[in-house]
Design an enzyme around this catalytic site. Structure first.
Site, mmCIF file in Angstrom:
data_model
loop_
_atom_site.group_PDB
_atom_site.id
_atom_site.type_symbol
_atom_site.label_atom_id
_atom_site.label_comp_id
_atom_site.label_asym_id
_atom_site.label_seq_id
_atom_site.Cartn_x
_atom_site.Cartn_y
_atom_site.Cartn_z
ATOM 1 N N ASP A 47 0.960 -1.319 -0.131
ATOM 2 C CA ASP A 47 0.011 0.216 -0.250
ATOM 3 C C ASP A 47 0.829 1.493 -0.055
ATOM 4 O O ASP A 47 1.656 1.394 0.738
ATOM 5 C CB ASP A 47 -0.659 -0.001 1.513
ATOM 6 N N HIS B 160 -3.915 13.882 1.202
ATOM 7 C CA HIS B 160 -4.074 12.860 2.273
ATOM 8 C C HIS B 160 -2.898 12.931 3.045
ATOM 9 O O HIS B 160 -3.124 13.019 4.451
ATOM 10 C CB HIS B 160 -4.393 11.304 1.828
ATOM 11 N N GLU C 113 -10.454 3.459 4.247
ATOM 12 C CA GLU C 113 -9.479 4.374 3.428
ATOM 13 C C GLU C 113 -9.886 3.919 1.819
ATOM 14 O O GLU C 113 -9.970 2.856 1.264
ATOM 15 C CB GLU C 113 -8.038 4.151 3.770
ATOM 16 N N GLU D 75 -9.393 4.072 -1.967
ATOM 17 C CA GLU D 75 -8.150 3.633 -2.348
ATOM 18 C C GLU D 75 -8.550 2.851 -3.815
ATOM 19 O O GLU D 75 -9.613 2.336 -3.915
ATOM 20 C CB GLU D 75 -7.125 2.867 -1.555
ATOM 21 N N ASP E 257 -8.900 -0.090 2.306
ATOM 22 C CA ASP E 257 -7.716 -0.432 3.397
ATOM 23 C C ASP E 257 -8.235 -0.083 4.786
ATOM 24 O O ASP E 257 -8.067 1.292 5.305
ATOM 25 C CB ASP E 257 -6.478 0.495 2.771
ATOM 26 N N ARG F 172 -7.402 3.445 13.692
ATOM 27 C CA ARG F 172 -6.731 4.508 13.951
ATOM 28 C C ARG F 172 -6.093 4.463 15.406
ATOM 29 O O ARG F 172 -4.811 4.962 15.607
ATOM 30 C CB ARG F 172 -7.623 5.787 13.799
ATOM 31 N N GLN G 39 -3.191 2.028 15.379
ATOM 32 C CA GLN G 39 -1.964 2.568 14.388
ATOM 33 C C GLN G 39 -1.199 3.684 15.233
ATOM 34 O O GLN G 39 -0.208 3.672 15.173
ATOM 35 C CB GLN G 39 -2.778 3.364 13.244
ATOM 36 N N LYS H 172 -3.677 -2.427 10.212
ATOM 37 C CA LYS H 172 -4.105 -2.579 8.830
ATOM 38 C C LYS H 172 -4.236 -4.183 8.596
ATOM 39 O O LYS H 172 -4.837 -4.389 7.371
ATOM 40 C CB LYS H 172 -2.934 -1.923 7.795
ATOM 41 N N THR I 224 -8.630 -6.160 4.315
ATOM 42 C CA THR I 224 -8.650 -5.061 3.210
ATOM 43 C C THR I 224 -9.625 -5.571 2.147
ATOM 44 O O THR I 224 -9.547 -6.864 1.678
ATOM 45 C CB THR I 224 -7.063 -5.111 2.583
ATOM 46 N N GLU J 62 -9.695 12.172 8.106
ATOM 47 C CA GLU J 62 -9.643 13.368 7.493
ATOM 48 C C GLU J 62 -11.057 14.266 7.357
ATOM 49 O O GLU J 62 -11.198 15.178 7.717
ATOM 50 C CB GLU J 62 -8.948 13.166 6.293
HETATM 51 MN MN MN Z 1 -4.054 2.998 3.002
#
Ligand code: MN
Length: 439
Positions: free
Chosen positions: A142, A149, A214, A216, A248, A252, A255, A268, A272, A386
């Site tokens: 990834d 971002h 996420e 993507e 993804d 948080r 993380q 993560k 996925t 975000e």
């Molecule tokens: Mn990602």
């Protein structure tokens, strides 16, 4: 400039009527590849192509002698249960098969259209099939290719220094986990994990509280390179088979505690999700455009990463949320963000070339992902971190509940499509997943 051929002709129509609807993701100009199984049928997974609201059984068509110009070797790889070997064959084979499928499905070609019995066998309604992963994904990487971002997330954690010094020199990435990639529709279990509150002395172990998605796009490696030999930029286009939507899923709170010094790990690796239909680079060709130029003050791109071709793709991506309560009351999913893939700082060719620049071998069916696709506006931010700015600006759903991050029962639905004047709209289908309570 895009190189177009008769398979892109906007006037083409299919005898599969649903493929001609203007809002259809899978018109005859698209023909994305996937792997499917008829529901309630005891059969090996098969390679198919999406057309309108149906799946065409590709191997079945070859067996029935319906596809012209397919050599024995190509026939063999298309009868497999995954796309890996077909991806390995390279661009000439991909293009030959695309042309043959395009011819078979065109209005005026009666070979399958007028054979009711065969048509029933080989053209299966989408709701009668289960879509599986399109390839056996040996490795998954990834990237972090959206500067918006990277800047947004960076500024939350390092207000004075949002972009790390290497950002404009190389496409930053991390090696992800291939084993937990699942196809659209698979349930997503909220992960357990170790987290630590800022004011706590010790971490605790429990259900993730800040679960995020996420938005993507992913792309699949074609023939690949042998260990020790890198992929140069002038071969990058021939090395990419096609693209899919990718979610993804990200924990948080896990993380935040674990990511230094070696990057994402358990935050993560629990899941996925990818959309099951791989839209080929051939199908995307009408939407290939120049990339957004780097800033005037940005450092020069080193020679091995310099683009030699237009390698951005004008793809619109969207994320929706539908809570359990919204599903029960029949409320439509709420659009949370809409972004565009042309906003990325690095192209997929640059990601692939950089990844293999050490001689790291890329294998057919490996999956590389773009990183969260965010633009400059608030409603183009591709993850909740975000979009709600770490939860400071919660989103109110149509059921009147608020979201800072995902709740159990929430379904995240991602869509992607390409539109431009003079070309037929093509879509990627959907990438869905519902959050299950932690266990
Ligand atoms: Mn990602």
């Amino acid at each position: 400039m895009p190189t177009l051929d008769q398979t892109h002709d906007p006037s083409l129509r299919s005898w599969v009527e649903s493929a001609n609807e203007p809002s259809c993701d899978f018109p005859i100009q698209n023909l994305p590849f996937g792997v499917f199984q008829r529901k309630d049928a005891k059969e090996q997974p098969r390679i198919g192509v999406a057309i309108g609201d149906c799946v065409l059984d590709v191997a079945g068509c070859i067996e029935a002698g319906l596809l012209d110009g397919i050599d024995a070797e190509s026939a063999c790889v298309l009868s497999a249960s995954s796309l890996n070997q077909f991806m390995a064959k390279g661009r000439r084979t991909w293009s030959t098969v695309r042309h043959a499928l395009n011819a078979l499905l065109q209005v005026g070609n009666t070979r399958l259209c007028d054979d009711a019995q065969r048509r029933k066998q080989l053209l299966v309604p989408m709701h009668d099939v289960e879509c599986l992963l399109p390839a056996q994904i040996g490795d998954y990487t990834d990237f972090y290719a959206s500067i918006h971002h990277a800047r947004n997330v960076g500024s939350m954690f390092r207000p004075d220094n949002p972009l790390l010094p290497n950002y404009k020199n190389l496409p930053v990435g991390y090696h992800g986990r291939a084993s937990s990639i699942v196809p659209s529709g698979a349930l997503i279990r909220r992960p357990m994990g170790q987290t630590k509150a800022d004011d706590a002395d010790l971490p605790t172990f429990g259900p993730c509280r800040l679960l995020d998605y996420e938005l993507e796009l992913g792309f699949f490696v074609g023939p690949g390179n042998v260990l020790g030999q890198r992929i140069p930029m002038n071969e990058a286009r021939d090395q990419i088979f096609g693209m899919c939507i990718l979610n993804d899923w990200s924990a948080r709170d896990i993380q935040k505690w674990e990511y230094q010094p070696l990057g994402p790990f358990n935050a993560k690796n629990f899941a996925t999700t990818i959309s099951p239909w791989v839209v080929t680079m051939d199908a995307l060709e009408p939407f290939r455009v120049p990339s957004t130029p780097h800033g005037q003050d940005d450092p020069p791109v080193l020679e091995y990463l310099q683009p030699i071709d237009e390698m951005a793709y004008d793809i619109t991506v969207e994320a929706y949320i539908c809570s359990a309560q919204m599903r029960e009351s029949g409320t439509a999913p709420m659009l949370i963000s809409r972004g565009t893939f042309t906003d990325m700082y690095w192209t997929i060719a640059q990601m692939l070339v950089h990844h293999s620049s050490t001689g790291c071998n890329m294998n057919s069916g490996d999956l590389l992902a773009s990183g969260t696709i965010s633009g400059t506006s608030e409603d183009s931010r591709g993850c909740l971190l975000e979009r709600t700015w770490r939860g400071q600006n919660p989103i109110t759903l149509p059921d009147s509940t608020q979201r800072k991050f995902l709740a159990d029962g929430d379904e995240v639905i991602m869509k992607a499509f390409c539109e431009r004047d003079g070309a037929v709209r093509i879509g990627f289908g959907e990438c869905r997943g519902i959050i299950q309570p932690a266990q």
